[in-house]
Structures are given as C-alpha cells and as structure tokens.
Write a protein that holds these residues in place. Structure first.
Motif, PDB file in Angstrom:
ATOM      1  N   ASP A   1     -19.937  17.516 -15.997  1.00 16.39           N
ATOM      2  CA  ASP A   1     -20.775  16.367 -15.672  1.00 16.39           C
ATOM      3  C   ASP A   1     -20.759  15.362 -16.821  1.00 16.39           C
ATOM      4  O   ASP A   1     -21.017  15.705 -17.974  1.00 16.39           O
ATOM      5  CB  ASP A   1     -22.216  16.840 -15.421  1.00 16.39           C
ATOM      6  CG  ASP A   1     -23.133  15.704 -15.018  1.00 16.39           C
ATOM      7  OD1 ASP A   1     -22.648  14.714 -14.449  1.00 16.39           O
ATOM      8  OD2 ASP A   1     -24.349  15.807 -15.273  1.00 16.39           O
ATOM      9  N   GLY A   2     -20.420  14.101 -16.497  1.00 15.84           N
ATOM     10  CA  GLY A   2     -20.449  13.047 -17.499  1.00 15.84           C
ATOM     11  C   GLY A   2     -19.212  12.924 -18.350  1.00 15.84           C
ATOM     12  O   GLY A   2     -19.230  12.217 -19.352  1.00 15.84           O
ATOM     13  N   VAL A   3     -18.112  13.601 -17.984  1.00 19.03           N
ATOM     14  CA  VAL A   3     -16.885  13.575 -18.770  1.00 19.03           C
ATOM     15  C   VAL A   3     -15.743  12.966 -17.941  1.00 19.03           C
ATOM     16  O   VAL A   3     -15.541  13.347 -16.786  1.00 19.03           O
ATOM     17  CB  VAL A   3     -16.479  14.984 -19.245  1.00 19.03           C
ATOM     18  CG1 VAL A   3     -15.119  14.957 -19.930  1.00 19.03           C
ATOM     19  CG2 VAL A   3     -17.535  15.555 -20.179  1.00 19.03           C
ATOM     20  N   VAL A   4     -15.021  12.025 -18.545  1.00 19.96           N
ATOM     21  CA  VAL A   4     -13.849  11.410 -17.909  1.00 19.96           C
ATOM     22  C   VAL A   4     -12.660  11.573 -18.844  1.00 19.96           C
ATOM     23  O   VAL A   4     -12.624  10.961 -19.913  1.00 19.96           O
ATOM     24  CB  VAL A   4     -14.078   9.911 -17.624  1.00 19.96           C
ATOM     25  CG1 VAL A   4     -12.796   9.277 -17.072  1.00 19.96           C
ATOM     26  CG2 VAL A   4     -15.219   9.693 -16.652  1.00 19.96           C
ATOM     27  N   PRO A   5     -11.666  12.396 -18.508  1.00 27.31           N
ATOM     28  CA  PRO A   5     -10.478  12.527 -19.359  1.00 27.31           C
ATOM     29  C   PRO A   5      -9.525  11.357 -19.153  1.00 27.31           C
ATOM     30  O   PRO A   5      -9.480  10.754 -18.073  1.00 27.31           O
ATOM     31  CB  PRO A   5      -9.848  13.836 -18.874  1.00 27.31           C
ATOM     32  CG  PRO A   5     -10.235  13.912 -17.430  1.00 27.31           C
ATOM     33  CD  PRO A   5     -11.618  13.309 -17.351  1.00 27.31           C
ATOM     34  N   ILE A   6      -8.767  11.030 -20.195  1.00 27.10           N
ATOM     35  CA  ILE A   6      -7.770   9.963 -20.097  1.00 27.10           C
ATOM     36  C   ILE A   6      -6.414  10.499 -20.564  1.00 27.10           C
ATOM     37  O   ILE A   6      -5.902  10.117 -21.615  1.00 27.10           O
ATOM     38  CB  ILE A   6      -8.188   8.700 -20.898  1.00 27.10           C
ATOM     39  CG1 ILE A   6      -8.587   9.058 -22.335  1.00 27.10           C
ATOM     40  CG2 ILE A   6      -9.318   7.977 -20.195  1.00 27.10           C
ATOM     41  CD1 ILE A   6      -8.750   7.816 -23.224  1.00 27.10           C
ATOM     42  N   PRO A   7      -5.800  11.375 -19.762  1.00 30.83           N
ATOM     43  CA  PRO A   7      -4.500  11.927 -20.160  1.00 30.83           C
ATOM     44  C   PRO A   7      -3.419  10.855 -20.196  1.00 30.83           C
ATOM     45  O   PRO A   7      -3.454   9.884 -19.440  1.00 30.83           O
ATOM     46  CB  PRO A   7      -4.208  12.957 -19.065  1.00 30.83           C
ATOM     47  CG  PRO A   7      -4.957  12.429 -17.870  1.00 30.83           C
ATOM     48  CD  PRO A   7      -6.217  11.844 -18.431  1.00 30.83           C
ATOM     49  N   LYS A   8      -2.463  11.047 -21.109  1.00 27.07           N
ATOM     50  CA  LYS A   8      -1.258  10.222 -21.137  1.00 27.07           C
ATOM     51  C   LYS A   8      -0.209  10.900 -20.259  1.00 27.07           C
ATOM     52  O   LYS A   8      -0.365  12.043 -19.854  1.00 27.07           O
ATOM     53  CB  LYS A   8      -0.707  10.079 -22.548  1.00 27.07           C
ATOM     54  CG  LYS A   8      -1.693   9.612 -23.575  1.00 27.07           C
ATOM     55  CD  LYS A   8      -1.010   9.293 -24.883  1.00 27.07           C
ATOM     56  CE  LYS A   8      -0.513  10.517 -25.601  1.00 27.07           C
ATOM     57  NZ  LYS A   8      -0.029  10.205 -26.973  1.00 27.07           N
ATOM     58  N   GLY A   9       0.877  10.177 -20.027  1.00 23.87           N
ATOM     59  CA  GLY A   9       1.951  10.808 -19.281  1.00 23.87           C
ATOM     60  C   GLY A   9       3.019   9.810 -18.906  1.00 23.87           C
ATOM     61  O   GLY A   9       2.798   8.601 -18.925  1.00 23.87           O
ATOM     62  N   THR A  10       4.176  10.335 -18.549  1.00 19.63           N
ATOM     63  CA  THR A  10       5.271   9.515 -18.031  1.00 19.63           C
ATOM     64  C   THR A  10       5.890  10.266 -16.855  1.00 19.63           C
ATOM     65  O   THR A  10       5.755  11.491 -16.738  1.00 19.63           O
ATOM     66  CB  THR A  10       6.355   9.249 -19.092  1.00 19.63           C
ATOM     67  OG1 THR A  10       6.856  10.503 -19.580  1.00 19.63           O
ATOM     68  CG2 THR A  10       5.800   8.440 -20.252  1.00 19.63           C
ATOM     69  N   GLY A  11       6.559   9.518 -15.986  1.00 23.68           N
ATOM     70  CA  GLY A  11       7.282  10.128 -14.886  1.00 23.68           C
ATOM     71  C   GLY A  11       6.414  11.008 -14.017  1.00 23.68           C
ATOM     72  O   GLY A  11       5.285  10.661 -13.650  1.00 23.68           O
ATOM     73  N   GLU A  12       6.929  12.201 -13.694  1.00 23.17           N
ATOM     74  CA  GLU A  12       6.244  13.103 -12.776  1.00 23.17           C
ATOM     75  C   GLU A  12       4.929  13.619 -13.345  1.00 23.17           C
ATOM     76  O   GLU A  12       4.018  13.985 -12.600  1.00 23.17           O
ATOM     77  CB  GLU A  12       7.161  14.284 -12.420  1.00 23.17           C
ATOM     78  CG  GLU A  12       6.624  15.181 -11.320  1.00 23.17           C
ATOM     79  CD  GLU A  12       6.362  14.430 -10.017  1.00 23.17           C
ATOM     80  OE1 GLU A  12       5.416  14.829  -9.299  1.00 23.17           O
ATOM     81  OE2 GLU A  12       7.084  13.453  -9.720  1.00 23.17           O
ATOM     82  N   HIS A  13       4.801  13.647 -14.676  1.00 21.49           N
ATOM     83  CA  HIS A  13       3.554  14.128 -15.269  1.00 21.49           C
ATOM     84  C   HIS A  13       2.373  13.234 -14.894  1.00 21.49           C
ATOM     85  O   HIS A  13       1.231  13.706 -14.813  1.00 21.49           O
ATOM     86  CB  HIS A  13       3.687  14.198 -16.795  1.00 21.49           C
ATOM     87  CG  HIS A  13       4.639  15.245 -17.274  1.00 21.49           C
ATOM     88  ND1 HIS A  13       4.501  16.572 -16.951  1.00 21.49           N
ATOM     89  CD2 HIS A  13       5.755  15.161 -18.038  1.00 21.49           C
ATOM     90  CE1 HIS A  13       5.476  17.270 -17.506  1.00 21.49           C
ATOM     91  NE2 HIS A  13       6.262  16.423 -18.168  1.00 21.49           N
ATOM     92  N   VAL A  14       2.623  11.951 -14.689  1.00 20.68           N
ATOM     93  CA  VAL A  14       1.551  11.046 -14.283  1.00 20.68           C
ATOM     94  C   VAL A  14       0.958  11.512 -12.961  1.00 20.68           C
ATOM     95  O   VAL A  14      -0.270  11.589 -12.794  1.00 20.68           O
ATOM     96  CB  VAL A  14       2.074   9.594 -14.159  1.00 20.68           C
ATOM     97  CG1 VAL A  14       0.992   8.663 -13.642  1.00 20.68           C
ATOM     98  CG2 VAL A  14       2.605   9.106 -15.504  1.00 20.68           C
TER      99      VAL A  14
END
Length: 266
Positions: A215-228
């Motif tokens: 609750d209250g957490v928003v992750p901001i993962p990086k990525g390219t290609g299929e990982h996105v």
C-alpha cells in the motif's frame, strides 16, 4: 490528488541516453506505462521529450516526473532550472517535480518554498522529494505549503524501508521505489526464484508484484525491449499471503546506492 493517483507502475529512465532512451520510453508508452520518471541529473530530458512527441499518447494521460539536480537547489536556481527542464522536455508542465537529493545546495527554508513557487506558476502539478529520511520528510511536510505527493527512495526486497513507508503513508505521501529489482539481483534470490518457477514467471516479475501489493508504493523499473513488457505484465500477478510473507522475510537493509554519494547517477 491522492497518493494512489500516481500511475502504477512508473518507467525509470536513469542510465538511458539519446535515441536508446527515446526508443525505450516509446516502447513503454506502447506497452501501457503512463508514468515516466526522469531527472536533470540523468541528462536525458530531451530524449524523454522526443518520446512524448513520437508516441501515440495524449500528454494529459502521461504522468511526467523530473528532479532538480542537487547543485540547483538554491531558491532562484530551482526556478530557473525547472523552466529549463520544461524546455528540454518540450512541455508546459510536469506532473511531479522532486528535490533529487537533500545535499549540496539543499536548504529546506530556501529550496522548499521554491517548489511552492514553481507549483504556483503552474510548471508542476505536484511536488515531491527524493532520498529523504523520516526526519527530513517530516521537516519538509511542515515547511511546504503544497501537499507533498511523493518521496522517491531505494526500495527492493533486500531493502524494504518499512518504517519510512509507514510514516509516508500516515502523512499521505506516496513512496516511489527506485532500484525496485535491486539492479536485477533479485534473480539470484532463492525464494523469489522458487515462487517464480511455481508461477511460470520471472524473479523480477515476482519482485515487482510484491511492490504492487504494498500500500502506497509505486515502483519505477527500468528496462529495454521485452523486459519493458515483462515488467508491466507483473501487474497481473496476485501473490498469496504466504508468498508475500516469504518476500517480507528477505529484508536485509542492504543498500545498492550510497546515500553519501549524491552525484551518483542512478
């Protein structure tokens, strides 16, 4: 805006440069991301701006965040460099403007009122901070006239920051998690690999699904290609209570980002 109005998940751009950055952000938009995170420090605001131009997405549907460089946190520098960020991004406003690190030129009595002024000018819809401890966060809440929307911090299964997340939640501050997959080190954690194997998923997806459940957490993962796409698909995973408890037990307080090295480009 309530904290839950920050789109889930965000797309991180640290380390992305030039055309590769633009391509990655366009891919993120095509995949369904509507929250993009950049910073003056990342030196890629122009590339993110080009993605906004190229992608088939309405600007009003995108939650765009950037951060003021630690060396630009004197009052007038905040104003001047925010305007420069808008120019590089090719937009009239950002949705969230952060203090990147509370170091260098940071002075709460000077910096935070500057954020209020930027918001009053309509250059940002919301203000936030990054890498703030509970004490610094409490101070910022007291000084700011604007509601404090978010605190962006390192957060992953090995560094869960429960006290900080709880304090933020109590003050209606969203926690935005950078390094949410611990620079892919989650792939080496046995518990995550076991859960992933049982669900025909990846350890990265399981780690992100755990973030989505908090609750209250928003992750901001990086990525390219299929990982996105794979990162975004983790939204569809509903972890059981037992699985969540196994991941909760992984906390070791292990930082990957040195808090004393504010010049480090995340």
């Amino acid at each position: 805006m309530s904290p839950t109005d920050i789109p889930q998940p965000g797309f991180g751009t640290s380390g992305h440069k030039g055309d590769a950055c633009t391509d990655a952000v366009v891919t993120a938009f095509e995949t369904g991301y509507r929250h993009v995170d950049t910073a003056q420090m990342y030196d890629n605001e122009r590339a993110v701006g080009r993605a906004l131009e190229q992608a088939d997405v309405d600007r009003d549907d995108v939650f765009l965040a950037t951060k003021v460089h630690p060396s630009n946190l004197a009052h007038e520098d905040v104003i001047e460099t925010t305007e420069e960020s808008l120019e590089r991004l090719g937009v009239e406003y950002v949705d969230l403007l952060y203090v990147h690190w509370p170091t260098d030129a940071y002075d709460p009595e000077e910096t935070l009122p500057a954020l209020d002024e930027v918001r009053d000018r309509g250059w940002t819809r919301h203000v936030g901070v990054s890498n703030f401890t509970i004490g610094l966060l409490d101070e910022a809440v007291e000084i700011l006239e604007s509601p404090l929307l978010a605190n962006q911090v390192e957060l992953h299964p090995r560094l869960q920051q429960d006290d900080l997340v709880s304090f933020s939640r109590e003050h209606d501050v969203q926690t935005v998690a950078y390094c949410p997959i611990a620079k892919a080190e989650v792939n080496e954690i046995d518990a995550l690999r076991e859960i992933a194997d049982a669900r025909d998923a990846t350890p990265v997806q399981i780690a992100l699904a755990w973030h989505y459940e908090r609750d209250g957490v928003v992750p901001i993962p990086k990525g390219t290609g299929e990982h996105v796409r794979e990162n975004h698909e983790a939204l569809e995973i509903d972890l059981s209570e037992d699985e969540l408890e196994r991941i909760d037990a992984l906390d070791r307080g292990e930082r990957l980002v040195d808090p004393d090295d504010a010049a480090w480009n995340r």
